[in-house]
Write an enzyme that holds these catalytic residues in place. Structure first.
Site, short mmCIF file in Angstrom:
data_model
loop_
_atom_site.label_atom_id
_atom_site.label_comp_id
_atom_site.label_asym_id
_atom_site.label_seq_id
_atom_site.Cartn_x
_atom_site.Cartn_y
_atom_site.Cartn_z
N LYS A 54 18.44 72.07 33.00
CA LYS A 54 17.59 71.61 34.10
C LYS A 54 18.32 71.48 35.43
O LYS A 54 17.68 71.44 36.47
CB LYS A 54 16.87 70.32 33.74
CG LYS A 54 17.65 69.04 33.69
CD LYS A 54 16.64 67.91 33.40
CE LYS A 54 17.26 66.58 33.24
NZ LYS A 54 16.28 65.53 32.90
N GLU A 114 41.93 55.57 18.97
CA GLU A 114 40.80 54.92 19.64
C GLU A 114 40.22 53.88 18.71
O GLU A 114 40.41 53.96 17.49
CB GLU A 114 39.71 55.96 19.95
CG GLU A 114 39.72 56.46 21.36
CD GLU A 114 38.51 57.33 21.69
OE1 GLU A 114 37.49 57.22 20.99
OE2 GLU A 114 38.61 58.11 22.63
N HIS A 130 28.67 51.30 25.92
CA HIS A 130 30.12 51.42 26.09
C HIS A 130 30.64 50.12 26.70
O HIS A 130 30.07 49.62 27.66
CB HIS A 130 30.47 52.61 26.99
CG HIS A 130 31.91 53.00 26.88
ND1 HIS A 130 32.92 52.26 27.45
CD2 HIS A 130 32.50 54.01 26.22
CE1 HIS A 130 34.08 52.83 27.15
NE2 HIS A 130 33.85 53.89 26.40
N ARG A 181 33.08 49.62 19.12
CA ARG A 181 32.47 49.45 20.45
C ARG A 181 31.40 48.38 20.52
O ARG A 181 31.31 47.64 21.49
CB ARG A 181 31.82 50.77 20.86
CG ARG A 181 32.81 51.75 21.35
CD ARG A 181 32.13 52.99 21.81
NE ARG A 181 33.16 53.90 22.27
CZ ARG A 181 32.96 55.16 22.57
NH1 ARG A 181 31.76 55.67 22.45
NH2 ARG A 181 33.95 55.92 22.99
N ARG A 236 28.16 54.82 16.30
CA ARG A 236 28.94 56.06 16.43
C ARG A 236 30.42 55.75 16.58
O ARG A 236 30.82 54.93 17.41
CB ARG A 236 28.47 56.82 17.67
CG ARG A 236 29.27 58.07 17.95
CD ARG A 236 28.79 58.75 19.21
NE ARG A 236 29.18 58.04 20.40
CZ ARG A 236 30.08 58.49 21.28
NH1 ARG A 236 30.66 59.65 21.11
NH2 ARG A 236 30.38 57.79 22.35
N HIS A 280 25.32 54.08 26.73
CA HIS A 280 26.24 55.21 26.69
C HIS A 280 25.73 56.37 25.84
O HIS A 280 25.81 57.52 26.25
CB HIS A 280 27.57 54.69 26.13
CG HIS A 280 28.67 55.70 26.14
ND1 HIS A 280 29.03 56.39 27.27
CD2 HIS A 280 29.51 56.12 25.15
CE1 HIS A 280 30.04 57.20 26.99
NE2 HIS A 280 30.33 57.06 25.71
N GLY A 282 24.96 71.68 27.32
CA GLY A 282 26.13 70.85 27.03
C GLY A 282 26.88 71.51 25.89
O GLY A 282 26.63 72.68 25.55
N VAL A 283 27.78 70.76 25.27
CA VAL A 283 28.59 71.34 24.20
C VAL A 283 27.72 71.94 23.10
O VAL A 283 27.99 73.04 22.58
CB VAL A 283 29.60 70.30 23.63
CG1 VAL A 283 28.89 69.08 23.05
CG2 VAL A 283 30.51 70.90 22.58
N ALA A 284 26.62 71.25 22.74
CA ALA A 284 25.80 71.71 21.62
C ALA A 284 25.04 72.99 21.97
O ALA A 284 25.04 73.96 21.20
CB ALA A 284 24.82 70.60 21.21
N ALA A 287 32.48 63.79 29.67
CA ALA A 287 33.24 63.15 28.57
C ALA A 287 34.72 63.09 28.92
O ALA A 287 35.30 64.06 29.38
CB ALA A 287 33.01 63.92 27.28
N GLN A 288 35.29 61.93 28.68
CA GLN A 288 36.67 61.72 29.13
C GLN A 288 37.66 61.70 27.98
O GLN A 288 38.55 62.53 27.88
CB GLN A 288 36.77 60.36 29.84
CG GLN A 288 36.01 60.25 31.12
CD GLN A 288 36.18 58.86 31.73
OE1 GLN A 288 36.73 57.96 31.11
NE2 GLN A 288 35.69 58.69 32.93
N GLY A 289 37.46 60.71 27.09
CA GLY A 289 38.49 60.32 26.12
C GLY A 289 38.97 61.45 25.26
O GLY A 289 40.17 61.71 25.14
#
Ligand SMILES: Cc1cc2nc3c(=O)[nH]c(=O)nc-3n(C[C@H](O)[C@H](O)[C@H](O)COP(=O)(O)OP(=O)(O)OC[C@H]3O[C@@H](n4cnc5c(N)ncnc54)[C@H](O)[C@@H]3O)c2cc1C
Length: 540
Positions: free
Chosen positions: A54, A132, A249, A295, A391, A356, A33-35, A65-67
Site C-alpha cells: 500500500k 534477548e 513492547h 516482554r 511471542r 508492538h 514485508g519479509v513474509a 525491525a531492529q534487534g
C-alpha cells in the site's frame, strides 16, 4: 464464536467490472514485508506473480525491525532449546508442529538470505548472536547493528527485483479480497492514487499484510500497520484466531510529541538496566530474570511502577556502556538519542511500553492455507500457532521467512478445484446511500486508538472491555454504512472491525495468559481457557 458487528457489508466499496481496470495474474501477493517478499520469490519459481503493497517497498514493520532474527546458529545452542523457549513463552497455546517447523527451518533460510546478499554482523568470521529476554541462549542474529529488518528486506527486495516474472505494484491499496459464489478467493480489488479502482484476478492469493499496531495510540508500528488484511479476510469469511493477544513492547522512547521509537530489547540483553523515576532499579522485585524477563512481564512491571510512582515513564540506563561500542552496535538508537540531546553516557533514556505485535491473525494450517480456497496467509497477518499466547522476541522475522516460503510454494502449485486460471468475470456490487449522520474519520481514528490503549491495553478488565466494545459498536453504526473513496477512510473502517473483534475476544477470555492480562481474572485458568478463540463472520 460468531460475534455480532454493526453493518455486515461484504465489500467496503462498490464494484463494477464494466468500468474498472483489470489485471490478471497466477499468484497475487498482498504485502511486501519479509513474509510477502519471501512468498513472492518462492511463488515465482512456478508461476507469474503480482506483488502489491500500500505504500512504497520500505513502508513495512519489517523495515523497522531492529534487534534481530532468532535462530540456532551457535554450537552451544540447539533446536531443542529454541523450541523449549518458544513453547514456554507461549503459555500453553503454541502449536508444537508450527514451532518445530519454524525453528528447524531457521538456519537454512538465514544462510539463503546471506547468499542473496544480506549482511549479518560477524565476530571472528562467525555470525554474531545476542541474548534477548526469554531466550536461554544467545541466538539473535543482527544486521548493520540495529537495522536488521532493513538489511533483510533489502536483500529480499533485490532478489524480487531480479526476478523477471514478479510484477511489483507499489501504492496499491487493497480494499477487499474478492470471493466467488463458492466462497473461493479469486483476487482482490484495490485503489491506486493515479488510476483509481483496479481489480487483480488471481488463481491464488497470499495475504501478507502485517499487523495492526496503529490500532493503539502508543505503538512502535509505522503508519501502514492498520490491520487491513485481517479486516478484509474477516469480510471474506476467513477464520480469525487469538485476537485478544497483542504484544506490548516494554521500551519505546518517551518524549512527549515525538513518535514512539522502539528501543530494542537487545540493549537489555547487553546489560541495560531499568530505573523508576526515583532512579531506583525495580525489575528484580517483579521477576527473577529482572530486565531479561519475558516482554509481557517487563511491560506490566513498568506500568505498575509508573502507577506507583505517579509517573509517565521509567528510564533505561546505559551510562555504563562503552559509548563507542554503543554507537557502532546500535547506530539507529544512538542517532535517535542524539537527536533529542540525550547523551547516553550521562543521561537516562525515558521509556514506556507500547503496542508492538499482533499475535492473532488469519488462521492457517502448516501449509499456509486459510479456510478459504485460493487464499493463503503468512507473517504477522497469519495465526500459525507459533507464538501461542506470547511471542518470543525475534521469532517473527523468522516466522515470516518460513511461512512466506511455504505459502508462496503452495499458492503457486496448488490447483483449487473450481478456480481456473484467472479470466475476465462480470461483477457488480452496489452499496446504497446511508442517511445516518456522518462522523469525522480522523476524529474516530484518534478516539479509537485512545480507547484501545485505555481499555484493551496492557492490563484489562471486564467492564472496560465491554465499554470498549459498546463504544466501537456506536462508531461502527455511523462509519461502516458509509462509502469512502480514500485509503484513510477504508483504514478507519478496517480499524473499527478489527478493534471490535479484539475487544470482544479479550472480554471473553476471563483469565490471564501470556500477553493477555485481566486484573479481574489474574490467574491462568486451564480448565476453561487452555484453548484458542476462533472468530468467523456470521453470514460467511
Ligand atoms: C519497530 C519494530 C521493531 C521490530 N523488531 C523486530 C525484531 O528485532 N525481530 C523480529 O523478529 N521482529 C521484530 N518486529 C516485528 C516484525 O518486524 C514484524 O512482525 C514482521 O516484520 C512482519 O512482517 P510481515 O511481512 O508479516 O508484515 P510487514 O513487514 O508489516 O509488511 C506488511 C506489508 O503489507 C502491506 N499492506 C498492509 N495493508 C495493505 C493493504 N491494504 N494493501 C496493500 N498492502 C498492504 C504493507 O504495505 C507492507 O508492505 C519489529 C516490529 C517493529 C514495528
Amino acid at each position: 464464536m460468531s460475534p455480532k458487528q454493526t453493518e455486515d457489508r461484504r465489500y467496503l466499496a462498490p464494484i463494477d467490472t464494466a468500468s474498472t481496470q483489470q489485471l490478471f495474474t497466477d499468484c497475487l501477493v498482498i504485502g511486501a514485508g519479509v513474509a510477502g517478499l519471501r512468498a513472492a520469490i518462492e511463488a515465482a519459481s512456478n508461476c507469474d506473480v503480482t506483488l502489491v503493497c500500500k505504500g512504497s517497498l520500505s513502508d513495512s514493520n519489517t523495515w523497522q525491525a531492529q534487534g534481530g532474527i532468532a535462530s540456532v546458529l551457535d554450537s552451544d545452542d540447539s533446536f531443542k532449546l529454541h523450541i523449549a523457549d518458544t513453547i514456554r513463552t507461549g503459555c500453553g497455546l503454541c502449536d508444537d508442529t508450527a514451532v518445530g517447523l519454524v525453528v528447524r527451518s531457521g538456519p537454512e533460510l538465514i544462510l539463503q538470505l546471506i547468499e542473496w546478499g544480506a549482511e549479518f554482523d560477524k565476530v571472528a568470521g562467525r555470525i554474531d548472536v545476542t541474548l534477548e529476554g526469554g531466550h536461554s541462549r544467545a541466538r539473535v542474529a543482527h544486521a548493520h547493528g540495529d537495522s536488521t529488518g532493513r538489511g533483510i528486506a533489502e536483500a529480499l527486495i533485490r532478489k524480487v527485483a531480479d526476478t523477471p516474472n514478479i510484477n511489483i505494484i507499489e501504492h496499491f491499496y487493497t480494499i477487499d479480497l474478492i470471493t466467488n459464489d463458492d466462497n473461493e478467493c479469486v483476487g482482490a480489488i484495490g485503489y491506486r492514487p493515479r488510476t483509481g479502482f483496479e481489480i487483480i484476478w488471481a488463481a491464488n492469493t497470499v495475504m501478507a499484510t502485517g499487523g495492526g499496531g496503529r490500532l493503539y495510540r502508543e505503538t512502535t508500528n509505522p503508519d501502514a500497520a492498520t490491520a487491513d488484511g485481517l479486516a478484509m479476510a474477516w469480510r471474506a469469511g476467513a477464520i480469525l484466531r487469538d485476537m485478544e493477544f497483542v504484544q506490548f513492547h516494554p521500551t519505546t522512547l518517551y518524549i512527549a510529541g515525538a513518535s514512539r521509537a522502539l528501543i530494542t530489547e537487545t540493549l537489555r540483553g547487553e546489560g541495560a538496566i531499568l530505573l523508576d523515576c526515583g532512579h531506583k532499579r525495580f525489575m528484580q522485585a517483579y521477576h527473577e530474570d529482572a530486565e531479561l524477563a519475558p516482554r509481557d512481564i517487563v511491560s506490566r512491571s513498568i506500568l505498575d511502577r509508573m502507577l506507583k510512582t505517579n509517573s509517565t515513564h521509567v528510564y533505561l540506563d546505559i551510562r555504563h556502556f562503552d559509548k563507542e561500542h554503543f554507537k557502532k552496535r546500535f547506530p539507529l538508537i544512538s542517532e535517535l538519542c542524539e537527536s533529542f540531546d540525550i547523551d547516553v553516557s550521562a543521561d537516562l533514556i525515558p521509556v514506556r511500553p507500547s503496542a508492538h505485535y499482533m499475535i492473532g491473525g488469519v488462521k492457517t494450517d502448516m501449509e499456509g492455507r486459510t479456510n478459504i480456497a485460493g487464499l493463503y496467509a503468512c507473517g504477522e497477518a497469519a495465526s500459525t500457532g507459533l507464538h501461542g499466547a506470547n511471542r518470543l522476541g525475534s521469532n517473527s522475522l523468522l516466522e515470516g521467512l518460513v511461512f512466506g516460503r511455504i505459502a508462496g510454494a503452495n499458492a503457486s502449485t496448488e490447483q483449487n478445484s473450481h478456480i481456473r486460471r484467472p479470466a475476465y468475470r462480470r461483477m457488480k456490487y452496489d452499496i446504497g446511500v446511508s442517511d445516518r449522520s456522518r462522523l469525522d474519520a480522523s476524529d474516530v481514528r484518534n478516539s479509537l486508538r485512545a480507547l484501545m490503549w485505555r481499555n484493551v491495553g496492557i492490563t484489562r478488565k471486564g467492564r472496560a472491555l465491554t465499554e470498549a466494545r459498546e463504544i466501537i459498536e456506536f462508531w461502527q453504526r455511523y462509519v461502516m454504512d458509509k462509502v469512502f473513496d480514500t485509503p484513510f477512510g477504508w483504514e478507519c473502517q478496517n480499524m473499527l472491525t478489527v478493534s471490535y473483534l479484539m475487544a470482544q475476544s479479550a472480554e471473553q477470555r476471563r483469565e490471564s495468559r501470556g500477553v493477555h492480562y485481566r486484573v479481574d481474572f489474574p490467574d491462568v485458568d486451564d480448565a476453561n481457557f487452555a484453548r484458542h478463540f476462533e472468530l468467523q463472520r456470521p453470514t460467511a
